[in-house]
Design an enzyme around this catalytic site. Structure first.
Site, PDB file in Angstrom:
ATOM      1  N   HIS A   5      68.708  21.349   6.644  1.00  0.00           N
ATOM      2  CA  HIS A   5      69.989  20.631   6.754  1.00  0.00           C
ATOM      3  C   HIS A   5      70.515  20.717   8.180  1.00  0.00           C
ATOM      4  O   HIS A   5      70.965  19.718   8.746  1.00  0.00           O
ATOM      5  CB  HIS A   5      71.040  21.236   5.819  1.00  0.00           C
ATOM      6  CG  HIS A   5      70.761  21.091   4.369  1.00  0.00           C
ATOM      7  ND1 HIS A   5      70.853  22.154   3.501  1.00  0.00           N
ATOM      8  CD2 HIS A   5      70.411  20.019   3.620  1.00  0.00           C
ATOM      9  CE1 HIS A   5      70.572  21.740   2.268  1.00  0.00           C
ATOM     10  NE2 HIS A   5      70.296  20.442   2.323  1.00  0.00           N
TER      11      HIS A   5
ATOM     12  N   LYS B 237      72.564  17.549 -10.819  1.00  0.00           N
ATOM     13  CA  LYS B 237      71.948  18.860 -10.585  1.00  0.00           C
ATOM     14  C   LYS B 237      72.549  19.882 -11.534  1.00  0.00           C
ATOM     15  O   LYS B 237      73.683  19.759 -11.983  1.00  0.00           O
ATOM     16  CB  LYS B 237      72.165  19.306  -9.135  1.00  0.00           C
ATOM     17  CG  LYS B 237      71.362  18.495  -8.137  1.00  0.00           C
ATOM     18  CD  LYS B 237      71.432  19.084  -6.761  1.00  0.00           C
ATOM     19  CE  LYS B 237      70.542  18.312  -5.805  1.00  0.00           C
ATOM     20  NZ  LYS B 237      70.584  18.880  -4.463  1.00  0.00           N
TER      21      LYS B 237
ATOM     22  N   ARG C  69      62.370  14.112   3.305  1.00  0.00           N
ATOM     23  CA  ARG C  69      61.272  15.070   3.410  1.00  0.00           C
ATOM     24  C   ARG C  69      59.953  14.472   2.975  1.00  0.00           C
ATOM     25  O   ARG C  69      58.906  14.804   3.498  1.00  0.00           O
ATOM     26  CB  ARG C  69      61.571  16.302   2.552  1.00  0.00           C
ATOM     27  CG  ARG C  69      62.736  17.113   3.040  1.00  0.00           C
ATOM     28  CD  ARG C  69      63.084  18.175   2.054  1.00  0.00           C
ATOM     29  NE  ARG C  69      63.511  17.518   0.816  1.00  0.00           N
ATOM     30  CZ  ARG C  69      64.008  18.115  -0.234  1.00  0.00           C
ATOM     31  NH1 ARG C  69      64.130  19.419  -0.252  1.00  0.00           N
ATOM     32  NH2 ARG C  69      64.384  17.448  -1.292  1.00  0.00           N
TER      33      ARG C  69
ATOM     34  N   SER D 217      67.211  23.708  -0.971  1.00  0.00           N
ATOM     35  CA  SER D 217      68.115  24.758  -1.424  1.00  0.00           C
ATOM     36  C   SER D 217      67.578  25.425  -2.690  1.00  0.00           C
ATOM     37  O   SER D 217      67.734  26.634  -2.874  1.00  0.00           O
ATOM     38  CB  SER D 217      69.510  24.176  -1.691  1.00  0.00           C
ATOM     39  OG  SER D 217      70.084  23.707  -0.495  1.00  0.00           O
TER      40      SER D 217
END
Length: 166
Positions: A17, A41, A91, A129
């Site tokens: 990040h 999430k 990513r 994360s």
């Protein structure tokens, strides 16, 4: 003044990040790191306020970066920053598919809102994360994944959560 909004849950903020934030800060006049609630999430480890505090701690040296907590739709939130763009780090191909869908949805809600995609630096393409939290649950050294300023905070929080679930 061109403003970029970098949204995310940042639970916790990682070196990946930070890489995107530093690159955006070098490109745009102002970067707003928007700590968002992601309903898709699972329950986050940190509260939005805790995530904002950690992000502010690691970003305080960047004068054109601010951290805010936000809820609701990103496209609506962005309206308060006239002419702002969204910055998203990618990513992998799976990120692109999801982020393209989100960018098109945001544009439908807020037609003037553009999304800029930054490819993750190769050294962070694997980093998330979720991986950091998994590593922390095993007591791993987090210094290769997180800013030094928050490594202990994350390790302590994971340990505290593990004790509550014993």
């Amino acid at each position: 003044m061109k403003t970029a909004i970098y949204p995310g849950s940042f639970d916790p903020i990682t070196l990946g990040h930070l890489n995107i934030i530093h690159r955006a800060a070098a490109t745009f006049d102002r970067v707003v790191v928007a700590i968002m609630v992601n309903s898709g999430k699972k329950q986050p480890l940190f509260t939005p306020e805790e995530r904002c505090e950690m992000a502010r701690r690691v970003l305080c040296s960047l004068p054109n970066v601010e951290v805010t907590c936000a809820d609701g739709l990103l496209a609506e939130y962005a309206r308060q920053y006239e002419g702002a763009v969204i910055v998203k780090g990618l990513r992998a191909l799976t990120d692109f598919e999801y982020e393209l869908q989100m960018a098109l949805t945001n544009k439908k809600i807020n037609p003037g809102l553009e999304t800029y995609f930054l490819a993750a630096s190769e050294r962070y393409t694997y980093l998330s994360s979720s991986i950091v939290k998994e590593l922390a649950s095993y007591g791993a050294d987090l210094s290769e994944f997180l800013p030094q300023e928050i490594c202990q905070t994350v390790a302590d929080k994971v340990r505290q959560e593990d004790k509550q679930h014993e």
